[in-house]
Write a protein that holds these residues in place. Structure first.
Motif, PDB file in Angstrom:
ATOM      1  N   THR A   1       0.849  -1.201   0.000  1.00 22.39           N
ATOM      2  CA  THR A   1       0.000   0.000   0.000  1.00 22.39           C
ATOM      3  C   THR A   1       0.884   1.251   0.000  1.00 22.39           C
ATOM      4  OG1 THR A   1      -1.636  -1.220   1.288  1.00 22.39           O
ATOM      5  CG2 THR A   1      -1.863   1.190   1.232  1.00 22.39           C
ATOM      6  N   PRO A   2       0.829   2.078  -1.052  1.00 18.86           N
ATOM      7  CA  PRO A   2       1.668   3.286  -1.049  1.00 18.86           C
ATOM      8  C   PRO A   2       1.201   4.246   0.054  1.00 18.86           C
ATOM      9  CG  PRO A   2       0.831   2.818  -3.258  1.00 18.86           C
ATOM     10  CD  PRO A   2       0.086   1.935  -2.309  1.00 18.86           C
ATOM     11  N   HIS A   3       2.159   4.818   0.755  1.00 16.44           N
ATOM     12  CA  HIS A   3       1.819   5.785   1.803  1.00 16.44           C
ATOM     13  C   HIS A   3       2.948   6.799   1.953  1.00 16.44           C
ATOM     14  CE1 HIS A   3       3.851   2.385   3.765  1.00 16.44           C
ATOM     15  NE2 HIS A   3       4.280   3.233   4.683  1.00 16.44           N
ATOM     16  N   ALA A   4       2.595   7.917   2.593  1.00 14.42           N
ATOM     17  CA  ALA A   4       3.556   9.019   2.775  1.00 14.42           C
ATOM     18  C   ALA A   4       3.067   9.866   3.925  1.00 14.42           C
ATOM     19  CB  ALA A   4       3.601   9.873   1.508  1.00 14.42           C
ATOM     20  N   SER A   5       3.950  10.715   4.457  1.00 13.89           N
ATOM     21  CA  SER A   5       3.461  11.727   5.404  1.00 13.89           C
ATOM     22  C   SER A   5       4.221  13.017   5.136  1.00 13.89           C
ATOM     23  CB  SER A   5       3.613  11.257   6.850  1.00 13.89           C
ATOM     24  OG  SER A   5       4.910  11.487   7.337  1.00 13.89           O
ATOM     25  N   PHE A   6       3.525  14.116   5.339  1.00 14.11           N
ATOM     26  CA  PHE A   6       4.077  15.419   4.938  1.00 14.11           C
ATOM     27  C   PHE A   6       4.381  16.274   6.160  1.00 14.11           C
ATOM     28  CE2 PHE A   6       1.401  13.577   1.593  1.00 14.11           C
ATOM     29  CZ  PHE A   6       2.408  13.309   0.688  1.00 14.11           C
ATOM     30  N   ALA A   7       4.617  17.569   5.919  1.00 12.62           N
ATOM     31  CA  ALA A   7       5.176  18.423   6.982  1.00 12.62           C
ATOM     32  C   ALA A   7       4.286  18.507   8.224  1.00 12.62           C
ATOM     33  CB  ALA A   7       5.379  19.824   6.415  1.00 12.62           C
ATOM     34  N   ASN A   8       4.944  18.626   9.355  1.00  9.26           N
ATOM     35  CA  ASN A   8       4.253  18.896  10.617  1.00  9.26           C
ATOM     36  C   ASN A   8       4.220  20.416  10.791  1.00  9.26           C
ATOM     37  OD1 ASN A   8       3.483  19.318  13.230  1.00  9.26           O
ATOM     38  ND2 ASN A   8       4.940  17.873  14.154  1.00  9.26           N
ATOM     39  N   ARG A   9       3.038  21.000  10.607  1.00  7.84           N
ATOM     40  CA  ARG A   9       2.922  22.465  10.652  1.00  7.84           C
ATOM     41  C   ARG A   9       2.405  22.963  11.993  1.00  7.84           C
ATOM     42  NH1 ARG A   9       4.006  23.307   5.504  1.00  7.84           N
ATOM     43  NH2 ARG A   9       3.167  21.816   4.002  1.00  7.84           N
ATOM     44  N   THR A  10       2.634  22.204  13.053  1.00  5.79           N
ATOM     45  CA  THR A  10       2.217  22.641  14.391  1.00  5.79           C
ATOM     46  C   THR A  10       3.484  22.892  15.219  1.00  5.79           C
ATOM     47  OG1 THR A  10       2.238  20.444  15.407  1.00  5.79           O
ATOM     48  CG2 THR A  10       0.239  21.074  14.207  1.00  5.79           C
ATOM     49  N   ASP A  11       3.300  23.186  16.500  1.00  5.17           N
ATOM     50  CA  ASP A  11       4.496  23.336  17.344  1.00  5.17           C
ATOM     51  C   ASP A  11       4.641  22.141  18.295  1.00  5.17           C
ATOM     52  OD1 ASP A  11       2.396  23.804  19.008  1.00  5.17           O
ATOM     53  OD2 ASP A  11       3.072  25.768  19.725  1.00  5.17           O
ATOM     54  N   GLU A  12       3.962  21.035  17.936  1.00  2.00           N
ATOM     55  CA  GLU A  12       4.069  19.830  18.780  1.00  2.00           C
ATOM     56  C   GLU A  12       4.593  18.653  17.957  1.00  2.00           C
ATOM     57  OE1 GLU A  12       0.740  18.937  21.191  1.00  2.00           O
ATOM     58  OE2 GLU A  12       0.214  21.059  21.471  1.00  2.00           O
ATOM     59  N   VAL A  13       5.111  17.667  18.669  1.00  2.00           N
ATOM     60  CA  VAL A  13       5.628  16.474  17.978  1.00  2.00           C
ATOM     61  C   VAL A  13       4.468  15.536  17.650  1.00  2.00           C
ATOM     62  CG1 VAL A  13       7.206  14.510  18.156  1.00  2.00           C
ATOM     63  CG2 VAL A  13       7.750  16.661  19.339  1.00  2.00           C
TER      64      VAL A  13
END
Ligand SMILES: O=C(O)CCC(=O)C(=O)O
Length: 321
Positions: free
Chosen positions: A224-236
């Motif tokens: 299954t192709p998957h990805a994750s993009f930028a974290n635009r918050t100030d939390e991990v």
């Protein structure tokens, strides 16, 4: 809490399934405590060394490492590496094994791979820090990382956020039904050094973001192709990804990594030779099951000492595309 026949069918048709609420917040707490203890110990050492002004000890689990990283990215990177390992390995204490052996999770996994279950060597803890390039994982199939003879077997990835995963903090995105098309062409040296399938190599199916609550489980096939993009918050955005396979899928359970030879035919090898697979459930011989933290730690560290080389699968660099 096993899967219904309808859920099993959706998993095989769509290549993914979300099971909400498998881990309660109590179930996640021991791992969060263990990770906090590592952060605390490393932060104190960095402060003693003059590399951090503050310990941020009062900050919530989701914020502390982000604050450290914002003050000194090098210090944040160092702590992150203690947790994730260098390209594998990483935290292997009791709380990790407890998550891997979580009874409701294993019942769901059993519905997909059968009762004799191997914990695939590849499990990861991901503290996806705001602004941290390595937290953004480009499009890939997990099978892109394993040897080609394993493409025909099912290895189930269970992706579990330790905090709510949202569009803003970089939840996972998947391409439904695309697992049926087999392995895609991956390239080395993708974003942040990961394997990558470039946009024009992806199947023409609309990707789907999968926002999830902490403790939900997203189950994926290894194709299954998957990805994750930028974290635009100030939390991990903290998450773990665990992998499971049937005992019939190639594995290195009975191998001694000290005697591993990369010259042999790759089809005789585990799907991912560099790290230790382990027995989760053995219906004929339960004594083979890795149930205690010392057993788990010892096995994983044996592979850290003698890390077998993978012959790889010959993907070429993106820049040579
Ligand atoms: O957690 C992420 O952002 C990426 C996870 C991933 O790529 C995986 O589990 O294979």
């Amino acid at each position: 809490m096993s899967l219904t026949q309808q859920e099993v069918t959706q998993f095989h048709r769509q290549g993914y399934l979300v099971k909400p609420g498998i881990f309660s917040s109590n179930d996640l707490q021991p791992l969060k405590n263990a990770l906090t203890a590592i952060i605390d110990q490393q932060a104190r050492a960095l402060q003693d060394d003059g590399q951090l002004k503050r310990l941020y000890a009062q900050e919530a689990f989701g914020k502390r490492l982000a604050k450290i990283y914002a003050e000194n990215p090098a210090a944040g990177n160092l702590i992150t590496r203690h947790i994730t390992g260098k390209g594998g390995g990483g935290y292997n204490g009791a709380a990790m094994l407890q998550c891997i052996r979580h009874p409701s999770l294993l019942s769901c996994v059993e519905s997909l791979v059968g009762p004799d279950i191997i914990g695939s060597s590849v499990y990861r803890i991901r503290p996806k820090l705001p602004g941290w390039a390595r937290g953004e994982v480009p499009w890939h199939q997990d099978a892109g990382y394993t040897l080609a003879h394993c493409d025909r077997y099912l290895v189930v990835t269970c992706w579990i956020p330790l905090v709510d995963a949202t569009l803003e903090n970089g939840c996972l995105h998947i391409i439904p039904t695309a697992h049926k098309g087999g392995i895609l062409r991956h390239f080395t040296d993708g974003h942040a050094g990961f394997l990558e399938v470039p946009q024009d190599g992806l199947p023409p199916v609309e990707p789907m973001p999968i926002p999830m609550k902490a403790g939900d489980v997203l189950m994926l096939t290894n194709l299954t192709p998957h990805a994750s993009f930028a974290n635009r918050t100030d939390e991990v955005r903290w998450s773990i990804d665990l992998r499971y396979q049937s005992a019939e899928v190639p594995n290195n359970v009975d191998e001694d990594p000290a005697t591993y030879t990369p010259e042999r035919d790759p089809v005789t090898m585990a799907c991912y030779p560099p790290e230790a697979d382990f027995v989760i459930q053995d219906t004929c011989d339960p004594s083979r099951e890795i149930r205690t933290a010392p057993q788990f730690k010892q096995l994983r560290e044996r592979y850290d000492r003698h890390r077998p080389d993978s012959p790889g699968r010959g993907w070429t660099p993106l820049k040579e595309q």
